[in-house]
Write an enzyme that holds these catalytic residues in place. Sequence first.
Site, short mmCIF file in Angstrom:
data_model
loop_
_atom_site.label_atom_id
_atom_site.label_comp_id
_atom_site.label_asym_id
_atom_site.label_seq_id
_atom_site.Cartn_x
_atom_site.Cartn_y
_atom_site.Cartn_z
N TYR A 125 -2.26 -0.21 10.10
CA TYR A 125 -2.44 -0.80 8.78
C TYR A 125 -1.16 -0.65 7.95
O TYR A 125 -0.67 -1.61 7.35
CB TYR A 125 -3.61 -0.13 8.06
CG TYR A 125 -3.72 -0.48 6.59
CD1 TYR A 125 -4.10 -1.76 6.20
CD2 TYR A 125 -3.43 0.46 5.60
CE1 TYR A 125 -4.20 -2.09 4.85
CE2 TYR A 125 -3.52 0.14 4.27
CZ TYR A 125 -3.91 -1.14 3.89
OH TYR A 125 -3.99 -1.46 2.56
N SER A 151 0.83 -1.20 0.00
CA SER A 151 0.00 0.00 0.00
C SER A 151 0.86 1.25 0.00
O SER A 151 1.98 1.26 0.56
CB SER A 151 -0.90 -0.01 1.24
OG SER A 151 -1.52 1.24 1.44
#
Length: 341
Positions: free
Chosen positions: A152, A127
Amino acid sequence: MKILITGVAGFIGYHLAKRLLAEGNQVHGIDNLNEYYDLTLKHARLEQLLPHPRFTFDYLDISDRFLVTELFQKHNFDYVIHLAAQAGVRYSLKNPHAYVDSNLVGFTHILEGCRQSQIEHLVFASSSSVYGANTKVPFAVSDNVDHPVSLYAATKKANELMAHAYSHLYQIPMTGLRFFTVYGPWGRPDMAYFKFVRAIAKGERIDVYNFGKMKRDFTYIDDIIEAIVRVLAKTPQSSKNQPPYKIYNVGNNNPVELNEFIAIIERIMGKSAQKNLLPMQPGDVVSTFADIDELIADIDFKPTTTLAQGLENFINWYLEYYLDSPVSVDKLVTRRLVTAR
């Protein structure tokens, strides 16, 4: 080729499965169908895939080591594309254990399955969040990413390190893809663009964080899929003391301010948004901007879909899927869920 796609009922997984099936591949998909967002949408995506004769599906949670081991023993996969993960920056503030179970424990099980099966190439989702509070732009894969601002992001950086270790130890070709704000038809309802369109369609107010001054490198789903397919065929090679391992940014290379993004949606829908202007939320970053020079050099591809075209495609899909029906949206959702089960 026989390809495993984890998270196949997800946004990217669904589109990728459709593309690979259309190209004649055999696709086996797994998903735990968690309730992080609307299950109806996940079931509806699966409904599009299940009739295909070369598609098979297992309801499976990657955090279950026994089931993942059994999966790899039962099937002789050539390639693995790992997309399953607990997504969302803000949700990680509320439920951190979901990220540990899926993104760390689950990823370990996938790595072990790849090792035991000696697969030809693992492509896994990372990501743009790994860049954290970096201020140098555009973000390059060579930049230091040791300062994540959300759990995350930390799990995604950990995935990259874990994959590198396995690639080094066992010479398994692995490629990580740092996705930049993916959007498009069949997208995730927790994403800002989805919430904006839904609220504007219903005449409701939208929450605009950092007073609309954030910038994002929005990347259309078809461009993401094209990049994955090309990367899958580009197996990394060992060189000198380097394992067969590679990381790429997959972004549009063109950040857009949130206020401009909303203005494009307003023009397409012919309606003005009612805005709640709010400060930054914990875990958010001010800007994302992908340096994709290596992606272009290695796979000869650069995203080409304009933001206006991509948003128009999404809005047309949204209006057809949710509103183009004689029954209410709530009744439509209930009916589809019952059908999917």
